[in-house]
Design a protein around this motif. Sequence first.
Motif, PDB file in Angstrom:
ATOM      1  N   ARG A 104      35.345  10.547  -6.145  1.00  0.00           N
ATOM      2  CA  ARG A 104      35.279  10.336  -4.860  1.00  0.00           C
ATOM      3  C   ARG A 104      36.314   9.151  -4.722  1.00  0.00           C
ATOM      4  NH1 ARG A 104      29.793  10.777  -4.700  1.00  0.00           N
ATOM      5  NH2 ARG A 104      29.487   8.874  -5.428  1.00  0.00           N
ATOM      6  N   LYS A 107      39.724  10.152  -4.405  1.00  0.00           N
ATOM      7  CA  LYS A 107      40.036  10.917  -3.082  1.00  0.00           C
ATOM      8  C   LYS A 107      40.394   9.831  -1.997  1.00  0.00           C
ATOM      9  CE  LYS A 107      38.297  14.727  -0.422  1.00  0.00           C
ATOM     10  NZ  LYS A 107      37.023  15.486  -0.036  1.00  0.00           N
ATOM     11  N   ASP A 108      39.418   8.707  -1.881  1.00  0.00           N
ATOM     12  CA  ASP A 108      39.591   7.642  -0.982  1.00  0.00           C
ATOM     13  C   ASP A 108      40.969   6.763  -1.408  1.00  0.00           C
ATOM     14  OD1 ASP A 108      37.177   8.380   0.103  1.00  0.00           O
ATOM     15  OD2 ASP A 108      36.149   6.923  -0.765  1.00  0.00           O
ATOM     16  N   PRO A 110      44.160   7.671  -2.840  1.00  0.00           N
ATOM     17  CA  PRO A 110      45.072   8.867  -3.277  1.00  0.00           C
ATOM     18  C   PRO A 110      46.394   8.474  -4.225  1.00  0.00           C
ATOM     19  CG  PRO A 110      45.383   9.406  -1.055  1.00  0.00           C
ATOM     20  CD  PRO A 110      44.151   8.339  -1.169  1.00  0.00           C
ATOM     21  N   VAL A 175      42.124  16.200  -7.407  1.00  0.00           N
ATOM     22  CA  VAL A 175      42.222  15.509  -6.301  1.00  0.00           C
ATOM     23  C   VAL A 175      43.491  15.113  -5.927  1.00  0.00           C
ATOM     24  CG1 VAL A 175      41.098  13.290  -5.418  1.00  0.00           C
ATOM     25  CG2 VAL A 175      39.905  14.585  -7.324  1.00  0.00           C
ATOM     26  N   GLY A 179      44.715  17.981  -3.832  1.00  0.00           N
ATOM     27  CA  GLY A 179      44.162  17.050  -2.501  1.00  0.00           C
ATOM     28  C   GLY A 179      42.678  17.753  -2.239  1.00  0.00           C
ATOM     29  N   GLN A 180      41.956  18.156  -3.298  1.00  0.00           N
ATOM     30  CA  GLN A 180      40.744  18.728  -3.069  1.00  0.00           C
ATOM     31  C   GLN A 180      39.662  18.005  -3.937  1.00  0.00           C
ATOM     32  OE1 GLN A 180      41.523  23.005  -4.391  1.00  0.00           O
ATOM     33  NE2 GLN A 180      39.573  22.509  -5.155  1.00  0.00           N
ATOM     34  N   ASP A 181      38.404  18.382  -3.555  1.00  0.00           N
ATOM     35  CA  ASP A 181      37.432  17.706  -4.536  1.00  0.00           C
ATOM     36  C   ASP A 181      37.383  18.588  -5.887  1.00  0.00           C
ATOM     37  OD1 ASP A 181      35.988  15.912  -2.772  1.00  0.00           O
ATOM     38  OD2 ASP A 181      34.990  17.429  -1.907  1.00  0.00           O
TER      39      ASP A 181
END
Lengths: 201, 201
Positions: A104, A107-108, A110, A175, A179-181
């Motif tokens: 997570r 993702k925050d 990158p 990620v 660019g995804q979970d």
Amino acid sequence: MSENATAETLNLTKKGMETREKLLRAAEKVFGKKGYYETSIVNITQEAGVGQGTFYNYFQSKKEVFDALIQMYSRELRFKIKEEMKDAENHEDAQRKGFQAFFRWVKDYPELYSIVQQAVVVDKDLYRWYYDKLASGFLKSLSLGVEDGEFKDINLETVAYCLMSIGQFLGMRWVFWEGQDVPEEVFDAAMTLIFNGIKKT
Amino acid sequence: MSENATAETLNLTKKGMETREKLLRAAEKVFGKKGYYETSIVNITQEAGVGQGTFYNYFQSKKEVFDALIQMYSRELRFKIKEEMKDAENHEDAQRKGFQAFFRWVKDYPELYSIVQQAVVVDKDLYRWYYDKLASGFLKSLSLGVEDGEFKDINLETVAYCLMSIGQFLGMRWVFWEGQDVPEEVFDAAMTLIFNGIKKT
């Protein structure tokens, strides 16, 4: 401009801290996009929307802001992981929650991978420091699992490095690159490997 | 000088290949030591002991020699691993032999980590290409283990990434940072994790 800003820093500590934070976040963006070597201090101050002189109230050089960023990343990440692990049911669950917190967090922020990896060239010792710190976090939580008889008593520094590396590469693969979970089946496969191994029994 | 060297390349293919190899090995040393951005073409030709003009018979730019190096690394490494796996007793043994080949290879080319990691900044696509290629090698050998019923049928691309990342970090931790072989107890702990997991049963 430098004098004004110095006065400002002295009188407005809270505002000063905000400006420093603004410069760090701007540097994160610019380093992540252009890379350390192609980035100038002007790029950073423009991104932050502050005058160039203001920069020198907080950092002496581009390298100093780079160091501060890596240290900030390291602190924030380890804190996030620790917080997330608090509510775990058992040690396996704690490790799973730690991985989730890590993904997570990537993702925050990158640009993390790019910037931390840049340290290989910019400052090898800083690079090693970053991973040593992260590994020692894993080591602590794994030790608790061994103490409670949940995990095998094998060379824990190695297990710490293995877990850290798996997090690093899956975060990069999904990620950062996509660019995804991290997909659920990917997460599950990694957790199966870590906790139960890949050998059919 | 450039003209002479061109003639040389045309007439002496074998010598030309040797010179190209010499330039690549020189670039490996210089990129590894100074980093891509601090390296000039003159640094490379001086290290190789050839005239500057000679460089341009083989490569158009510093970036081209960097690309060629990464591609060469990738090819050589995957070949070495494959060769080593040939004599394995079973699929677990094949994977173990693959790791050992990888660690030995890192020892022989200690600048690898630094140069491959530099690609994060120099060329992100090349960086991804390198790891995708390596992962696909793991994927193939793991698939055979699943077919023969030795390995669990879990998301193999993920297992490939996990194994690759463990090799990468343990190679970095021991061979690259410490300049020594991966200690036996470290190797054993990593293999236990991979094949049997860390959970006490």
